[in-house]
Design an enzyme around this catalytic site. Structure first.
Site, mmCIF file in Angstrom:
data_model
loop_
_atom_site.group_PDB
_atom_site.id
_atom_site.type_symbol
_atom_site.label_atom_id
_atom_site.label_comp_id
_atom_site.label_asym_id
_atom_site.label_seq_id
_atom_site.Cartn_x
_atom_site.Cartn_y
_atom_site.Cartn_z
ATOM 1 N N CYS A 44 99.104 60.939 -15.814
ATOM 2 C CA CYS A 44 100.680 61.772 -16.799
ATOM 3 C C CYS A 44 101.285 60.652 -16.871
ATOM 4 O O CYS A 44 101.570 61.341 -17.980
ATOM 5 C CB CYS A 44 100.837 62.635 -14.884
ATOM 6 N N GLU B 61 104.037 60.044 -2.723
ATOM 7 C CA GLU B 61 104.527 59.997 -4.416
ATOM 8 C C GLU B 61 106.193 59.821 -3.788
ATOM 9 O O GLU B 61 106.456 60.542 -5.291
ATOM 10 C CB GLU B 61 103.096 60.126 -5.057
#
Length: 659
Positions: free
Chosen positions: A406, A322
């Site tokens: 998120c 990520e």
């Protein structure tokens, strides 16, 4: 070589470094709570967030997942005196509640809503009821065993605390209600007592606490929180890490812990964690004038922007971590570009701008805001992208939610807090960073200066700034001249415009040419202002062809299109189902026209270009010419699945014939 000393000495030196400096920034941002947004581009998006986006967050948080139920369970478990209640979801899910609350706080300023405020107060009551007597607050450990708290630095306890603090500060600034702020302060005090004051090492596995503590410091002026933020930063790079990242993955660089912050020169690891860390570090540097942080932030920023940033302002090319891989590794179709990372770019670049007073940081902020971040939110406000690729074969679609959720609340709080990024002020005067229709009232010395901005940016470049000081007063006005106006695609040479400007910006004061100087990317006007003064700025909005540095191999012999701050793409739905079969040669000319993308009225770019198809021998040949339509990148994937490209081929060998 760094000299390692005892934790007592480190803590003592850290305190000295903070208290010995005089807090100072180049200027202060004007808070969202002082700004009313009227903008034709952004106002509908703020309204969508206040309704559709936040409603999606509430439904997911209360009904479809156990996020709110976890807080209720903690209270029941404590009353019953047992651990019969089970935690639902993932150990970091508390943070999504806090981010949604923060977005609600901003939205209540933008669009007051008694029912929404009531809902927020209900959540806050449940959060307060779940707080432990010593100030600790985390539903995962409260329900799975408080004896295990603060044992694994990757488990996001301080990350959740950071988002609680940010929500509390925002909610207090909107409503004046202190309940959540008191809860957050008690938790921050608990963390300070547990770690900094006890000289107990702690490295945050997912940074966030640092920037949040700085918000708490700015709100309360309690230097305990400034010291704690600085202490957290100083913990990194000393082999203090314990937990899954360090003990199992053996990868401290994943959370930027391989090197002390003041010695970091390159971007590594997880993109969102890096952005939150560097936002906190830049804020500490701006407040304490710490040269170590200042130099590190500038060096790391150059590594990001000069070698590791997409043209959209997105960062983090690799889905594996990520985050970041190697310099110039910026694939398009497999680009990760997490929405949260672009949100973090906005945060970090704002702090860098405050630290230095240089407009180039707002240039990057604007690029991330209008492209990489905004792409994460659908035009309807209730669908989201987690990753934001720059090419698609038609298999990408937006989601209503994610297991790790998120991004929805993160993009919601960014859009809703837009007012934080428009204006700034210092003792000398006013700074204008973003061109967003809005009004505010600023206090310069003893003089009140109402300011009103009118514009149709980003669709055109005309900006009208009206100022009405309550008495004649001298002050300095700084208006950012975007880098794309002066032919700088991005700082450094990662991307460049293929040709020079056809027009320059113009600036008038009360209808006459303005007397200004250019300084650090701003047009600066020093004069005595009076009621009724009007500044008019006109920014040229021609279509620009963007070329990538040769080191970005995937973009060799390709071109991207930009108009104003907006990066464009071609989507199959506008182009007979095809987005991969056209060429855009150097000789291509472009026109613009109004266009509708779902519910959004945009300015589209059009051009007549060659279409490539297969020849009998299998080679690629030009088969026809057709008119293509390019739309703003942020607006793609709002009309069902469709192929898409940002970087368009200039040579036939680059064309993918069969999508």
């Amino acid at each position: 070589m760094r000299l390692f000393v005892s934790s007592t000495v480190i803590a003592f030196a850290t305190c000295l470094s903070v208290t010995a400096q005089i807090p100072q920034k180049r200027f202060e941002p004007v808070s969202f709570s002082q700004v009313n947004i009227t903008d034709q581009f952004w106002r509908p998006k703020l309204d969508k967030v206040a309704t559709a986006t936040l409603q999606a967050c509430i439904v997911q948080t209360e009904q479809k997942t156990g996020r709110i139920r976890n807080f209720e369970k903690v209270k029941r478990a404590r009353v019953a005196g047992n651990q019969a209640e089970k935690h639902e979801g993932i150990y970091y899910d508390d943070s999504d509640v806090y981010k949604a609350l923060e977005a609600i706080a901003y939205s209540l300023k933008n669009r007051p809503d008694a029912e929404l405020e009531k809902k927020a107060d209900e959540w806050i009551d449940k959060i307060a009821d779940a707080q432990q007597p010593d100030g600790y607050l985390n539903t995962y450990y409260s329900l799975t065993g408080l004896d295990k708290r603060w044992t694994d630095m990757e488990k996001h306890e301080d990350y959740c605390a950071g988002h609680l603090i940010e929500a509390a500060v925002a909610y207090y600034n909107t409503t004046g209600k202190r309940k959540l702020l008191n809860v957050a302060s008690r938790f921050a005090d608990h963390i300070d007592l547990t770690f900094r004051q006890a000289n107990r090492h702690w490295v945050s596995g997912h940074q966030e606490i640092e920037l949040a503590l700085m918000k708490l410091y700015h709100q309360t002026q309690n230097d305990r929180y400034l010291k704690l933020a600085d202490w957290f930063l100083d913990q990194r790079g000393h082999n203090f890490g314990k937990g899954v990242i360090w003990d199992q993955w053996k990868n401290p660089a994943y959370c930027q812990d391989a090197t002390p912050v003041k010695e970091q020169k390159e971007i590594t690891g997880h993109a969102v964690r890096a952005m939150y860390l560097y936002t906190g570090a830049a804020d500490v540097a701006a407040t304490t004038k710490d040269a170590g942080y200042m130099n590190a932030m500038k060096t790391v920023w150059e590594d990001v922007v000069y070698r590791n940033m997409y043209i959209t302002g997105g960062i983090g090319s690799s889905g594996r971590n990520e985050g970041f891989s190697t310099d110039y590794d910026l694939p398009n179709e497999s680009a990760y570009c997490e929405t949260c990372a672009s949100v973090g770019m906005v945060f970090w670049n704002q702090r860098m701008n405050l630290l230095t007073g240089e407009a180039k940081y707002v240039d990057v902020l604007e690029r991330s805001l209008y492209n990489g971040a905004l792409d994460g939110l659908s035009l309807t406000g209730d669908r989201f992208f987690y990753g934001n690729p720059l090419a698609s074969n038609g298999n990408n679609s937006r989601s209503e939610w994610f297991g790790t959720a998120c991004c929805p609340s993160n993009i919601a709080r960014l859009v809703a807090s837009l007012g934080d990024y428009i204006y700034g002020k210092d003792e000398a005067g006013i700074w204008v960073n973003l061109y967003v229709g809005s009004n505010t009232s600023l206090k310069l010395g003893k003089t009140t200066v109402p300011v009103q901005m009118e514009t149709n940016y980003p669709w055109d470049g005309n900006v009208k700034l009206s100022m009405n000081p309550d008495k004649r007063t001298p002050y300095t006005l700084r208006m950012r001249i975007p880098g794309w106006v002066s032919n700088v695609a991005v700082p450094g040479d990662l991307y460049r415009f293929a040709e020079g400007n056809k027009a320059a910006f113009t600036m008038l004061v009360n209808g006459k040419p303005a007397q200004y100087r250019e300084e650090n990317g701003y047009a600066v006007i020093d004069r005595t202002w009076q009621k009724g003064d009007v500044v008019e700025l006109n920014l040229p909005m021609e279509v620009k062809r963007v070329l990538a540095k040769q080191d970005i191999k995937v973009d060799n012999d390709r071109v991207a299109l930009q108009r104003g701050p907006l990066v464009y793409c071609v989507e199959g739905i506008d182009n007979n189902g095809q987005a991969w079969n056209m060429l855009v040669p150097e000789s291509t000319t472009f026109t613009t026209q109004p266009h509708q993308v779902s519910t959004e009225s945009v300015i589209a770019i059009r051009a007549d270009v060659p279409v490539v198809g297969p020849s009998p021998d299998g080679s690629r040949v030009i088969t026809e010419t057709k008119t293509i339509t390019a739309i703003p990148y942020y607006s793609w994937a709002n009309r069902g699945k469709s192929s898409m490209q940002v970087w368009l081929p200039m040579k036939a060998k680059q064309v993918k014939i069969n999508e």
